[in-house]
Design an enzyme around this catalytic site. Structure first.
Site, PDB file in Angstrom:
ATOM      1  N   GLY A  18     -13.805  23.824  -7.617  1.00 57.05           N
ATOM      2  CA  GLY A  18     -13.521  24.188  -6.229  1.00 57.05           C
ATOM      3  C   GLY A  18     -12.941  25.592  -6.101  1.00 57.05           C
ATOM      4  O   GLY A  18     -12.451  25.973  -5.045  1.00 57.05           O
ATOM      5  N   ALA A  44      -6.077  17.945  -6.885  1.00 56.28           N
ATOM      6  CA  ALA A  44      -5.193  17.647  -5.744  1.00 56.28           C
ATOM      7  C   ALA A  44      -6.026  17.297  -4.501  1.00 56.28           C
ATOM      8  O   ALA A  44      -6.935  16.478  -4.579  1.00 56.28           O
ATOM      9  CB  ALA A  44      -4.266  18.834  -5.507  1.00 56.28           C
ATOM     10  N   GLN A 126     -17.395  27.774 -21.965  1.00 56.35           N
ATOM     11  CA  GLN A 126     -16.251  28.053 -22.847  1.00 56.35           C
ATOM     12  C   GLN A 126     -16.439  27.263 -24.145  1.00 56.35           C
ATOM     13  O   GLN A 126     -17.085  26.216 -24.151  1.00 56.35           O
ATOM     14  CB  GLN A 126     -14.897  27.724 -22.210  1.00 56.35           C
ATOM     15  N   CYS A 156     -16.326  37.421  -8.923  1.00 57.64           N
ATOM     16  CA  CYS A 156     -16.282  36.885  -7.558  1.00 57.64           C
ATOM     17  C   CYS A 156     -14.866  36.479  -7.181  1.00 57.64           C
ATOM     18  O   CYS A 156     -14.021  36.256  -8.053  1.00 57.64           O
ATOM     19  CB  CYS A 156     -17.205  35.676  -7.458  1.00 57.64           C
ATOM     20  N   HIS A 221      -8.970  38.180 -25.154  1.00 57.55           N
ATOM     21  CA  HIS A 221      -7.652  38.102 -24.531  1.00 57.55           C
ATOM     22  C   HIS A 221      -6.491  37.745 -25.482  1.00 57.55           C
ATOM     23  O   HIS A 221      -5.476  38.451 -25.461  1.00 57.55           O
ATOM     24  CB  HIS A 221      -7.701  37.125 -23.340  1.00 57.55           C
TER      25      HIS A 221
HETATM   26  P1  NAI Z   1     -10.569  29.638 -10.554  1.00 57.10           P
HETATM   27  O1  NAI Z   1      -9.361  30.312 -11.077  1.00 57.10           O
HETATM   28  O2  NAI Z   1     -11.009  29.955  -9.156  1.00 57.10           O
HETATM   29  O3  NAI Z   1     -10.358  28.071 -10.705  1.00 57.10           O
HETATM   30  C1  NAI Z   1      -9.458  27.464  -9.908  1.00 57.10           C
HETATM   31  C2  NAI Z   1      -9.973  26.052  -9.709  1.00 57.10           C
HETATM   32  O4  NAI Z   1      -9.747  25.292 -10.889  1.00 57.10           O
HETATM   33  C3  NAI Z   1      -9.242  25.343  -8.612  1.00 57.10           C
HETATM   34  O5  NAI Z   1      -9.811  25.696  -7.373  1.00 57.10           O
HETATM   35  C4  NAI Z   1      -9.474  23.914  -9.002  1.00 57.10           C
HETATM   36  O6  NAI Z   1     -10.744  23.461  -8.602  1.00 57.10           O
HETATM   37  C5  NAI Z   1      -9.446  23.961 -10.534  1.00 57.10           C
HETATM   38  N1  NAI Z   1      -8.101  23.643 -11.025  1.00 57.10           N
HETATM   39  C6  NAI Z   1      -7.030  24.455 -11.059  1.00 57.10           C
HETATM   40  N2  NAI Z   1      -5.964  23.800 -11.571  1.00 57.10           N
HETATM   41  C7  NAI Z   1      -6.392  22.561 -11.866  1.00 57.10           C
HETATM   42  C8  NAI Z   1      -5.775  21.416 -12.426  1.00 57.10           C
HETATM   43  N3  NAI Z   1      -4.496  21.431 -12.795  1.00 57.10           N
HETATM   44  N4  NAI Z   1      -6.526  20.305 -12.594  1.00 57.10           N
HETATM   45  C9  NAI Z   1      -7.837  20.286 -12.236  1.00 57.10           C
HETATM   46  N5  NAI Z   1      -8.473  21.348 -11.693  1.00 57.10           N
HETATM   47  C10 NAI Z   1      -7.767  22.456 -11.525  1.00 57.10           C
HETATM   48  O7  NAI Z   1     -11.766  29.824 -11.582  1.00 57.10           O
HETATM   49  P2  NAI Z   1     -13.046  30.712 -11.387  1.00 57.10           P
HETATM   50  O8  NAI Z   1     -12.657  32.085 -11.007  1.00 57.10           O
HETATM   51  O9  NAI Z   1     -14.013  29.951 -10.550  1.00 57.10           O
HETATM   52  O10 NAI Z   1     -13.595  30.764 -12.880  1.00 57.10           O
HETATM   53  C11 NAI Z   1     -14.261  29.663 -13.478  1.00 57.10           C
HETATM   54  C12 NAI Z   1     -14.479  30.016 -14.948  1.00 57.10           C
HETATM   55  O11 NAI Z   1     -15.218  31.247 -15.004  1.00 57.10           O
HETATM   56  C13 NAI Z   1     -13.181  30.263 -15.713  1.00 57.10           C
HETATM   57  O12 NAI Z   1     -13.368  29.755 -17.009  1.00 57.10           O
HETATM   58  C14 NAI Z   1     -13.060  31.780 -15.746  1.00 57.10           C
HETATM   59  O13 NAI Z   1     -12.365  32.217 -16.906  1.00 57.10           O
HETATM   60  C15 NAI Z   1     -14.514  32.205 -15.789  1.00 57.10           C
HETATM   61  N6  NAI Z   1     -14.787  33.541 -15.218  1.00 57.10           N
HETATM   62  C16 NAI Z   1     -14.436  33.853 -13.912  1.00 57.10           C
HETATM   63  C17 NAI Z   1     -14.764  35.082 -13.381  1.00 57.10           C
HETATM   64  C18 NAI Z   1     -14.482  35.432 -11.933  1.00 57.10           C
HETATM   65  O14 NAI Z   1     -14.839  36.536 -11.478  1.00 57.10           O
HETATM   66  N7  NAI Z   1     -13.901  34.557 -11.150  1.00 57.10           N
HETATM   67  C19 NAI Z   1     -15.460  36.116 -14.197  1.00 57.10           C
HETATM   68  C20 NAI Z   1     -15.775  35.685 -15.541  1.00 57.10           C
HETATM   69  C21 NAI Z   1     -15.450  34.440 -16.012  1.00 57.10           C
END
Ligand code: NAI
Length: 408
Positions: A18, A44, A126, A156, A221
């Site tokens: 999400g 949540a 991952q 994004c 990292h």
């Molecule tokens: P994000 O940081 O937006 O993820 C947050 C989401 O993770 C929350 O909205 C929720 O759905 C879930 N979450 C958070 N805490 C949680 C918990 N305690 N229990 C269950 N779910 C939980 O992640 P994002 O940005 O979508 O990235 C996804 C993957 O892609 C990650 O592995 C990130 O390292 C990788 N990535 C992201 C990039 C970006 O530009 N956003 C770029 C390159 C890689």
């Protein structure tokens, strides 16, 4: 935006997550003819908040193309829920777009409802995604193909939660591995994911899943966190240090050594199993030369390449602000909490099975596990009490290189 060819059957896609990436994927996929999207968020009240926020409006993706032009893509997902019993049945494509620490909860939630011959995708996967998938998906999961992507297709960020997300830019190319496991999918796997994601990045298939595990973003990292903070005196700092532009000689040396250990692991695997083409696993410096050549001003060394890569301009270390406006490092950021148990510990586990010594990874891990208050590595063995939270192959009963190369 031109797209790959429409798949021959209706795609019932489940998006797990999400956050930023899940928002983009949901918006793009819902806009494709012949794709129905269910979103499952277990975090949540996130699903309820998203549903309420979207209400009867359109969901918007602002997509910045490489040439600087922007597309506005509007669509509506079929369902946003926290209930796997509603979301999973009937889905033939399931994509995880959520940080790795949350994968276990999603695997467990979807397992009772998953149908045979489903395609399961980690976008990104991952390291260790495949081991966890095989372990947790049960009987129906045995006929599911496992697709593992090395990273997310886009940089994004959510603009307005539940309503609008921005793609700051797509990558040029993105590699995945496909473990087919006898999956009789009714659609071609990679072209269908390309159709869902859109024309960029160009999706490619790596030779095998071990290459994708050893190539992951997570390599960068932890050694940089270690090199920067190992001698920190605990005093708050006036400014956030630059992550890449401030790269020290020591950090660059650590990155070079860890990268050499990964390349040596790939070579050892290929030597023992010549059918395993590990040529995708290259040194980090070579990776920069390939992927960022137009953005790097000084390619004279790994350190200078990373310091002068314009894509990283201004990126700071993850820091928390103190009440008096100073900064301390945020060791709970995913560079540590995700990239150690779901990154470096997995690399270390694969290297151990390949018989490769990893002094630089070990040095990083001993420091990182202390900072995280965990125990993974003990006396040079992955036998610490917290191994159960990692995705090292050993945790999933892979005890030899033979076991690893025979995951099909
Ligand atoms: P994000 O940081 O937006 O993820 C947050 C989401 O993770 C929350 O909205 C929720 O759905 C879930 N979450 C958070 N805490 C949680 C918990 N305690 N229990 C269950 N779910 C939980 O992640 P994002 O940005 O979508 O990235 C996804 C993957 O892609 C990650 O592995 C990130 O390292 C990788 N990535 C992201 C990039 C970006 O530009 N956003 C770029 C390159 C890689």
């Amino acid at each position: 935006m031109a797209h790959a060819e429409k798949p021959p059957v209706q795609i019932n896609l489940l998006v797990c997550g999400g956050g930023n990436g899940a928002h983009v994927l949901t918006g793009l996929a819902s806009s494709r003819p012949g794709v129905k999207v269910n979103v499952l968020s277990l975090f949540a009240d996130e699903a309820e908040r998203w549903r309420n926020k979207l209400a009867d409006q359109y969901f918007v993706v602002q997509f910045k193309e490489k040439d600087g032009t922007s597309d506005i893509i509007t669509s509506r997902p079929n369902m946003i829920t926290n209930d796997p019993q509603k979301a999973v049945p009937g889905c033939n494509l399931i994509i995880f777009t959520v940080p790795a620490f949350a994968h276990e909860g999603y695997f467990k939630a979807i397992a009772p409802y998953i149908e045979p011959n489903t395609v399961i995708v980690g976008l990104p996967s991952q390291p260790g995604f495949q081991f966890q998938c095989c372990d947790l998906l049960g009987i129906a999961g045995k006929t599911c193909a496992i697709v593992s992507f090395e990273s997310l297709p886009w940089a994004c960020r959510i603009e307005t939660f539940g309503r609008m997300v921005q793609v700051l830019g797509p990558k040029d190319t993105l590699a995945c591995s496909i473990i087919n496991r006898g999956c009789r999918s009714l659609f071609p796997i990679l072209p269908t994911i390309q159709y869902v994601v859109g024309k960029e990045p160009k999706l490619t298939e790596a030779a095998n899943y071990l290459s994708i595990n050893l190539l992951a973003d997570a390599v960068v990292h932890p050694p940089m966190m270690y090199g920067t903070w190992k001698d920190w005196d605990g005093q708050p700092m006036a400014e956030k240090p630059l992550f890449y532009q401030g790269l020290s000689e020591f950090c660059a040396e650590m990155l070079d050594k860890v990268s050499n250990e990964l390349v040596a692991t790939a070579k050892a695997i290929h030597q023992k199993y010549p059918d395993m083409d590990m040529s995708d696993v290259i040194h980090l410096f070579d990776w920069y030369k390939l992927n960022y050549k137009d953005s790097i001003a000084d390619m004279s060394s790994l350190r200078m390449a990373m310091k002068t890569c314009s894509a990283y301009n201004g990126l700071c270390h993850p820091m928390k602000e103190t009440p008096d406006g100073k900064f301390v490092p945020d060791f709970h950021y995913r560079y540590m909490t995700e990239d150690i148990p779901f990154g470096m510990v997995v690399f270390r586990g694969i290297a151990e099975l390949a018989g490769v010594a990893t002094p630089a990874m070990d040095e990083t891990l001993y420091w990182g596990q202390k900072i995280l208050g965990k125990e993974f590595l003990v006396d040079g063995k992955l036998e610490g009490k917290d191994m159960g939270m990692t995705r090292a192959p050993q945790r999933f009963h892979f005890h030899s290189l033979f076991d690893l190369v025979n995951l099909r």
